[in-house]
Design an enzyme around this catalytic site. Structure first.
Site, PDB file in Angstrom:
ATOM      1  N   PRO A   2      -3.376   0.892  -0.470  1.00 47.05           N
ATOM      2  CA  PRO A   2      -2.560   1.868   0.277  1.00 47.05           C
ATOM      3  C   PRO A   2      -2.669   3.254  -0.354  1.00 47.05           C
ATOM      4  O   PRO A   2      -2.617   3.387  -1.572  1.00 47.05           O
ATOM      5  CB  PRO A   2      -1.133   1.345   0.133  1.00 47.05           C
ATOM      6  CG  PRO A   2      -1.209   0.058  -0.596  1.00 47.05           C
ATOM      7  CD  PRO A   2      -2.572  -0.095  -1.168  1.00 47.05           C
ATOM      8  N   GLU A   3      -2.867   4.246   0.456  1.00 44.59           N
ATOM      9  CA  GLU A   3      -2.871   5.629  -0.017  1.00 44.59           C
ATOM     10  C   GLU A   3      -1.620   6.335   0.513  1.00 44.59           C
ATOM     11  O   GLU A   3      -0.770   5.713   1.131  1.00 44.59           O
ATOM     12  CB  GLU A   3      -4.155   6.339   0.443  1.00 44.59           C
ATOM     13  CG  GLU A   3      -5.393   5.808  -0.285  1.00 44.59           C
ATOM     14  CD  GLU A   3      -6.565   6.791  -0.236  1.00 44.59           C
ATOM     15  OE1 GLU A   3      -6.316   8.009  -0.159  1.00 44.59           O
ATOM     16  OE2 GLU A   3      -7.716   6.340  -0.273  1.00 44.59           O
TER      17      GLU A   3
END
Ligand SMILES: [Zn+2]
Length: 274
Positions: A2-3
């Site tokens: 996840p960014e």
């Protein structure tokens, strides 16, 4: 992994479920995450307190409690958060379960255990935490072309590595760094001291444009949040550069190139990105 946009989408999901709810019971597993799970402080400061708000700093979720404590969650590589009905079946790799006062549970699941859970006691400040050295957020007003130019002055570092440095700007990871520089038309290997103010303006504008677009794309997962534990929006944002090696560039048709920079796969158009 996840960014920033994925974490922001999860934050928005949590913000609709958690504020006002009291944490009535906490169950923590025995497995070690990237840091040991702070079992004692979870019981002491989070259990029995009510959630006030859910904020985000870089890729950290900051759950503020009404007693002044914070529960800080980082999803690492494979971390997932979700709201589940009490009594619904548990999954393998569920490491933390917060029972709320409305029959719902917040669960943290992480198969590879690079995520982390931290508790900040009431009154403690953030200067001793992992948040201490973070630069501005891409959407902060202080993230300006002048700020970047000033920071980069005299430094011979490739632009992409600079953009992924969380002391420069918080939360930009490998995928979005590639997408931002493609959108800005700037070569990821360009040395930062050589960029003009006009080029830094493109970096700021493209960062906000790409990240905002990704957040909007991921926004559709919010409605599934109750059952689906915040799945990422990666596959809804159409990637223009990342993972596209050998495919024609969308604007000039030259083949997208793949290179390794600082150990990370880097994708760019050799013609459009100068
Ligand atoms: Zn091109």
């Amino acid at each position: 992994m996840p960014e920033l946009p994925e974490v922001e989408v999860i934050r928005r999901g949590l913000q609709t479920h958690l504020p006002g709810r009291k944490v009535v019971e906490i169950t923590a597993g025995n497995k070690k995450l990237r840091l040991p799970v702070p079992r004692k402080n979870l019981k002491k400061y989070i259990q029995g307190a009510r959630v006030e708000s859910v904020a985000r700093r870089a890729k950290f979720l900051l759950i503020a409690m009404d007693n002044g404590a914070y529960l800080i969650i980082h999803l690492g590589m494979t971390g997932r958060l979700g709201m589940f009905r009490a009594g619904s079946s548990m999954s393998k790799h569920d490491h933390l379960r917060l029972q709320l006062d409305n029959s719902m549970q917040l669960r943290f699941n992480d198969s590879r255990r690079f995520g982390s859970i931290q508790v900040l006691a009431p009154g403690s400040d953030f200067t001793n935490s992992m948040l201490a050295d973070l630069g501005p957020e891409p959407f902060d007003p202080e993230f300006t072309p002048a700020y970047l130019q000033d920071y980069a002055s005299g430094k011979s570092r490739p632009l992409k590595n600079f953009l992924m440095d969380s002391r420069v700007v918080a939360g930009i990871g490998n995928i979005y760094a590639c997408e931002i520089l493609f959108h800005a038309g700037l070569n990821p290997e360009k040395q930062v001291y050589r960029l003009s103010l006009k080029e830094w303006t493109k970096v700021v504008e493209s960062s906000r444009y790409i990240l905002q677009k990704a957040i909007s794309c991921g926004g559709t997962t919010i409605s599934d949040f109750v059952n689906e534990s915040g799945q990422s929006g990666y596959f809804q944002l159409e990637l223009q550069a990342y993972g596209q090696q050998g495919r024609p560039c969308r604007s000039c048709s030259a083949a997208i190139v793949k290179k390794t920079m600082a150990g990370r796969s880097t994708f760019f158009c050799p013609k459009c990105q100068k």
